[in-house]
Write a protein that holds these residues in place. Structure first.
Motif, short mmCIF file in Angstrom:
data_model
loop_
_atom_site.label_atom_id
_atom_site.label_comp_id
_atom_site.label_asym_id
_atom_site.label_seq_id
_atom_site.Cartn_x
_atom_site.Cartn_y
_atom_site.Cartn_z
N LEU A 158 0.73 4.19 -2.86
CA LEU A 158 0.69 5.44 -2.32
C LEU A 158 1.75 6.44 -2.83
O LEU A 158 1.78 7.52 -3.48
CB LEU A 158 0.55 5.62 -0.93
CG LEU A 158 -0.98 5.42 -0.45
CD1 LEU A 158 -0.72 5.53 1.08
CD2 LEU A 158 -2.02 6.43 -0.97
N LEU A 210 1.92 9.62 -5.58
CA LEU A 210 2.43 10.92 -5.01
C LEU A 210 3.54 11.26 -6.12
O LEU A 210 3.45 12.37 -6.59
CB LEU A 210 2.99 10.76 -3.68
CG LEU A 210 2.14 11.26 -2.41
CD1 LEU A 210 2.80 11.06 -1.20
CD2 LEU A 210 1.51 12.51 -2.56
N ILE A 238 0.96 -1.37 -0.03
CA ILE A 238 -0.03 0.13 0.13
C ILE A 238 0.84 1.26 -0.12
O ILE A 238 0.58 2.21 -0.70
CB ILE A 238 -0.99 -0.25 1.29
CG1 ILE A 238 -2.13 -1.21 1.04
CG2 ILE A 238 -1.68 1.22 1.52
CD1 ILE A 238 -2.90 -1.17 2.25
#
Lengths: 119, 180
Positions: free
Chosen positions: B149, B153, B145
């Motif tokens: 992320l 980003l 995860i």
């Protein structure tokens, strides 16, 4: 002669920088500079605080101005010797520009006027 | 007129600070004046008489000289409303004869976006290492995860950098036109 080459890297000054340096002939804080620049440029150059703050930082870093004192969270700056030299070199350039412009208006060749300035 | 605090949500990307300024001005024309900033995207407004205000954002991450920085803006008639993630929010009522910009030349506008870009670039290698590193034995869900992320980003940072670079180059072009 080496000094001259060194000064040339600061030229030409932007109109804002030119007036900020002129204003700092005497010690002034930011707002004083804004008011003086607007007055002496006859309203042509009006400085926003973001622009002036950034200019103070870079001019101080380049050694053209230095902080004299700080009163009530307001820093007062003044020209350094180097700042005066840079300003004088800029004025010299402007004189040539002005002579050429005037010669153009008088209907003379620009090379003629530039040649005369050099003598 | 009763004054009350109204909370609103609106999202602006870092490269659209001029849209954010325009939105805040429109809110003031409707009688909602920015009073403070909450979490990113949340704005607190005080209701009052409609007014013609200019809102301006600067990006400033130097803190050691902050008092002097804010005093200069205050002297020039700008009310400081708050700071959020390096963004400083200022407001000034529009009056004839007043300077309504905090940056009055292109060079200083370019410097503002350059500061923002440098700030974003710092995080770039961290994210890049996170996303591209060999997971090895770390195959746990939480790690996956985190990587996902990080990848999102990284994508967002890339878009931000491209948008801000575009902005700087447009400002530089108009600077070149000025000097021609």
């Amino acid at each position: 002669m080496t000094d001259r080459i060194d000064l040339n890297k600061y030229l030409p000054l932007t109109e804002a920088t030119y007036y900020i340096l002129l204003a700092l002939d005497e010690p002034l804080h930011g707002y004083g500079v804004m008011q003086k620049v607007e007055a002496i440029s006859q309203g042509a150059v009006r400085l926003g605080p973001g622009t002036l703050y950034g200019a103070f930082q870079s001019l101080e870093k380049e050694g053209l101005i230095r902080m004299i004192r700080e009163e009530e969270r307001r820093k007062c700056y003044q020209l350094t010797g180097k700042g005066r030299q840079v300003l004088a070199a800029q004025v010299g350039r402007l004189q040539v520009m002005l002579a050429n412009g005037q010669a153009f208006q008088d209907g003379m060749g620009s090379s003629h006027a530039a040649g005369r300035m050099q003598e | 007129m009763e004054r009350k605090i109204v909370r609103k949500f609106n999202w602006f990307w870092a490269w659209n600070d001029d849209r954010e300024e325009a939105w805040l001005e429109e809110m003031s024309r409707q009688g909602l004046h920015l009073s403070s900033l909450g979490l990113p995207g949340f704005y607190y407004f005080e209701s009052g008489e409609p007014g013609d205000y200019a809102y301006r954002l600067d990006f400033n991450t130097t803190h050691k000289d902050r008092a002097n920085y804010l005093a200069l803006f205050q002297d020039a008639g700008w009310e400081h409303l708050g700071n959020l993630g390096g963004w400083e929010y200022f407001r000034k009522q529009r009056k004839p004869g007043e300077v309504m910009e905090i940056f009055t030349d292109n060079e200083s506008k370019i410097k503002k976006y350059t500061r923002l870009m440098v700030y974003l670039v710092i995080f770039f290698p961290v994210l890049f290492i996170l996303v591209t590193s060999d997971p090895g034995e770390h195959t746990r869900t939480i790690y996956q995860i985190g990587r996902l992320l990080g990848a999102l980003l990284l994508l967002l940072y890339s878009v931000a950098l491209i948008k801000i670079l575009g902005r700087i180059s447009r400002l530089k072009k108009s600077l070149a036109l000025e000097n021609d």
